[in-house]
Design a protein around this motif. Structure first.
Motif, PDB file in Angstrom:
ATOM      1  N   VAL A 124       0.936  -1.367  -0.009  1.00 34.86           N
ATOM      2  CA  VAL A 124      -0.012  -0.038  -0.153  1.00 34.86           C
ATOM      3  C   VAL A 124       0.869   1.209   0.065  1.00 34.86           C
ATOM      4  O   VAL A 124       1.889   1.419   0.861  1.00 34.86           O
ATOM      5  CB  VAL A 124      -0.790   0.177   1.105  1.00 34.86           C
ATOM      6  N   ALA A 125       0.506   2.132  -0.743  1.00 34.60           N
ATOM      7  CA  ALA A 125       1.334   3.373  -1.068  1.00 34.60           C
ATOM      8  C   ALA A 125       0.989   4.172   0.098  1.00 34.60           C
ATOM      9  O   ALA A 125      -0.480   4.346   0.417  1.00 34.60           O
ATOM     10  CB  ALA A 125       1.066   4.007  -2.283  1.00 34.60           C
ATOM     11  N   PRO A 126       1.921   4.913   0.711  1.00 34.58           N
ATOM     12  CA  PRO A 126       1.614   5.830   1.929  1.00 34.58           C
ATOM     13  C   PRO A 126       0.747   7.115   1.204  1.00 34.58           C
ATOM     14  O   PRO A 126       1.147   7.414   0.205  1.00 34.58           O
ATOM     15  CB  PRO A 126       2.851   6.352   2.419  1.00 34.58           C
ATOM     16  N   THR A 127      -0.196   7.477   2.123  1.00 38.48           N
ATOM     17  CA  THR A 127      -1.093   8.628   1.612  1.00 38.48           C
ATOM     18  C   THR A 127      -0.667   9.656   2.640  1.00 38.48           C
ATOM     19  O   THR A 127      -0.294   9.681   3.651  1.00 38.48           O
ATOM     20  CB  THR A 127      -2.457   8.347   1.725  1.00 38.48           C
ATOM     21  N   THR A 128      -0.676  10.881   2.043  1.00 38.72           N
ATOM     22  CA  THR A 128      -0.418  12.161   2.703  1.00 38.72           C
ATOM     23  C   THR A 128      -1.554  12.489   3.403  1.00 38.72           C
ATOM     24  O   THR A 128      -2.885  12.490   2.894  1.00 38.72           O
ATOM     25  CB  THR A 128       0.015  13.239   1.731  1.00 38.72           C
TER      26      THR A 128
END
Length: 109
Positions: free
Chosen positions: A96-100
């Motif tokens: 999962v790509a980190p979200t800002t």
């Protein structure tokens, strides 16, 4: 040794294919038999609607239960086989790509 393992793997795959084919054949044959008996029963009753509804309900229940049981057993068997062989490619989740975090809107004071 690798050739022996490949031969055993082919034999096992052939066995699994035969099991799946004969299992499906048994389910289809029994479903056709159930439908045939239900059609014969409806035909012989000459329009007694209460009994016809009971026959059709029982036939539908038997066909759906038989089909669902076969598909469920096949799915569990396939899952157990993939776990036993260590094939985790279908069960792994992509990273999962980190979200800002969202930037708060400036307040209108």
């Amino acid at each position: 040794m690798a050739q022996g393992e490949a031969s055993a793997r082919q034999d096992h795959d052939g066995l699994e294919r035969s099991r799946a084919l004969y299992g499906l054949l048994a389910v289809v044959t029994s479903n056709v038999a159930i439908a045939g008996v239900a059609i014969f029963g409806v035909w012989r009753l000459h329009g007694d609607s209460a009994v016809i509804v009971g026959i059709l309900t029982a036939a539908f229940t038997a066909v759906s239960t038989m089909t669902t049981a076969y598909l469920s057993i096949k799915a569990v068997s396939n899952t157990a086989k993939s776990i036993a062989l260590g094939d985790t490619s279908a069960r792994t989740m992509p990273p999962v790509a980190p979200t800002t975090p969202p930037v708060p809107a400036p307040s209108a004071d």
